[in-house]
Write a protein that holds these residues in place. Sequence first.
Motif, PDB file in Angstrom:
ATOM      1  N   PHE A   1       0.761  -1.260   0.000  1.00 45.99           N
ATOM      2  CA  PHE A   1       0.000   0.000   0.000  1.00 45.99           C
ATOM      3  C   PHE A   1       0.784   1.298   0.000  1.00 45.99           C
ATOM      4  CE2 PHE A   1      -2.792  -3.170   1.872  1.00 45.99           C
ATOM      5  CZ  PHE A   1      -3.887  -3.039   1.043  1.00 45.99           C
TER       6      PHE A   1
ATOM      7  N   GLU B   1       0.185   3.162  -3.148  1.00 41.77           N
ATOM      8  CA  GLU B   1      -1.118   2.985  -3.787  1.00 41.77           C
ATOM      9  C   GLU B   1      -1.993   4.221  -3.665  1.00 41.77           C
ATOM     10  OE1 GLU B   1      -4.180   0.625  -5.792  1.00 41.77           O
ATOM     11  OE2 GLU B   1      -2.035   0.952  -5.820  1.00 41.77           O
TER      12      GLU B   1
ATOM     13  N   SER C   1       5.683  -3.137  -4.530  1.00 39.21           N
ATOM     14  CA  SER C   1       4.501  -3.321  -3.699  1.00 39.21           C
ATOM     15  C   SER C   1       3.754  -4.573  -4.121  1.00 39.21           C
ATOM     16  CB  SER C   1       3.565  -2.104  -3.795  1.00 39.21           C
ATOM     17  OG  SER C   1       3.110  -1.924  -5.132  1.00 39.21           O
TER      18      SER C   1
ATOM     19  N   LEU D   1      -0.138  -6.205  -4.307  1.00 39.81           N
ATOM     20  CA  LEU D   1      -1.572  -5.949  -4.197  1.00 39.81           C
ATOM     21  C   LEU D   1      -2.349  -6.904  -5.098  1.00 39.81           C
ATOM     22  CD1 LEU D   1      -2.293  -2.121  -3.860  1.00 39.81           C
ATOM     23  CD2 LEU D   1      -2.832  -3.956  -2.271  1.00 39.81           C
TER      24      LEU D   1
ATOM     25  N   ALA E   1      -3.630  -4.133 -10.282  1.00 44.68           N
ATOM     26  CA  ALA E   1      -2.726  -3.165 -10.907  1.00 44.68           C
ATOM     27  C   ALA E   1      -3.508  -2.508 -12.041  1.00 44.68           C
ATOM     28  CB  ALA E   1      -1.471  -3.849 -11.449  1.00 44.68           C
TER      29      ALA E   1
ATOM     30  N   THR F   1      -7.329   2.580  -8.438  1.00 41.73           N
ATOM     31  CA  THR F   1      -6.590   1.917  -7.369  1.00 41.73           C
ATOM     32  C   THR F   1      -7.344   0.689  -6.874  1.00 41.73           C
ATOM     33  OG1 THR F   1      -7.701   3.153  -5.630  1.00 41.73           O
ATOM     34  CG2 THR F   1      -5.720   4.156  -6.612  1.00 41.73           C
ATOM     35  N   THR F   2      -6.662  -0.097  -6.039  1.00 45.97           N
ATOM     36  CA  THR F   2      -7.332  -1.260  -5.452  1.00 45.97           C
ATOM     37  C   THR F   2      -8.489  -0.843  -4.569  1.00 45.97           C
ATOM     38  OG1 THR F   2      -6.966  -3.354  -4.281  1.00 45.97           O
ATOM     39  CG2 THR F   2      -5.849  -1.405  -3.403  1.00 45.97           C
TER      40      THR F   2
ATOM     41  N   ARG G   1       4.089  -5.265  -8.103  1.00 44.42           N
ATOM     42  CA  ARG G   1       4.167  -4.028  -8.899  1.00 44.42           C
ATOM     43  C   ARG G   1       5.436  -3.276  -8.516  1.00 44.42           C
ATOM     44  NH1 ARG G   1      -0.969  -1.760  -7.573  1.00 44.42           N
ATOM     45  NH2 ARG G   1       0.186  -0.751  -5.912  1.00 44.42           N
TER      46      ARG G   1
ATOM     47  N   ASN H   1       2.360   2.510 -10.621  1.00 40.96           N
ATOM     48  CA  ASN H   1       2.600   1.166 -10.118  1.00 40.96           C
ATOM     49  C   ASN H   1       2.405   0.188 -11.265  1.00 40.96           C
ATOM     50  OD1 ASN H   1       2.929   1.448  -7.084  1.00 40.96           O
ATOM     51  ND2 ASN H   1       0.997   2.548  -7.378  1.00 40.96           N
TER      52      ASN H   1
END
Length: 400
Positions: A266, A269, A285, A287, A290, A314-315, A378, A389
Amino acid sequence: MFFDMPSARRRRFRPACAAALALGLAAATGCSSDSGSDDATVKVGLVASLSGTYEPVGTELRAGFELYLDTHDNKLGGRKVQLVVADEGDGPPTAVPATTKLVKKDKIDVLTGFVGGGSVNAVLPLVNQAKIPFLGSNARPPVKDLTYVWTTSFLSDEPGKAIAPYVKEKVDGPVYAIGPDYQGGYDELRGFTEEFKRIKGKLANPGGKTTWTPFPKTTNFMPYFAEIAKTDAKAVYCFYAGKAAIDFAKQYAQSDIADLPLYTAFVTEGSVLQAQGAAAKDIYSVLNYAADLDNEANRTFAADWTAEHDTQPTTYAMSSYDAAAVLDKAIADAAKAGDVTPQTINDAIGELGQIDSPRGAWEFGDKAHSPVQSWYLRQVRPDGAQLANVMVQDLATLGS
């Protein structure tokens, strides 16, 4: 996390949200009321950090859900939606009264959002008492009673667990673990350290134990970096988000350990990446999303997002967008089977099967009611004129 979103961000004014935020919100006919017609309104409560340390995360959670509504005629499962938004702030002291109002006064049919794991644990008694589906859209801690609890994001220990084998393979030596001293930090770092130790990795921390920074008051990380420099660490793993992530990344780049590879969950992010600037370059990172994933669902999502915002999706936005997508399918299925009520929506969520998502296809696991999904490595790299990212490789598939 707390700083304002970029002033250039473009948002369409949504009357439903404006009404939701009004203090004098009038009661609307919910899907669980006496109307079973297609004109009945589903009332969704969304709680997210719209102030405090994690404002950027909460803002993206709200924006992701709103984007789905904006692109689906403000309907879920063919039913009109009233979105009632409340501020989670920095955790339970703010989250509990905000959620209590949504559940007891506004009479919501579904609850979604939530940035912090501590907030999630604090409001679960309200959820179970009201017997409404709780569809969280950010990291969630372990929960014993999952009857009404789901998440479209992940369990808090999964990011660290997913990246630990990669770090062990790439780093020739001990790794220093550091994070904030609250529930989310404990979960995120535990995922990494337990998996890292299981595969025979060694922590550079004194005594082999994670270093905790006081949350939310820690803004100066330089003393911690000075201590890391005294160890034999060959890399650092951390979890931070929001304003803390900005401070951490900027100071790391100016510290005595700037040459140590930084692996994170994060830290880069969301809108924080713009604020970090060149300091974020090359940070790795982990997650579940992406922005450059090449699939049809993500191309649609990313295009719709960038049409309204001047940042990559973003996530946080994706998971909340998926929460709306889950409700869209579940409400439609409940309507086909009969009445649309909180209970029938909850039952339908459990029967959904595979979700076509911007992150790639996923489905709820039976044991944890969280996604069985892919995790990605990422790295912050130039993408045109900006840093982004960029997806490097798949890491693992986790979930249960």
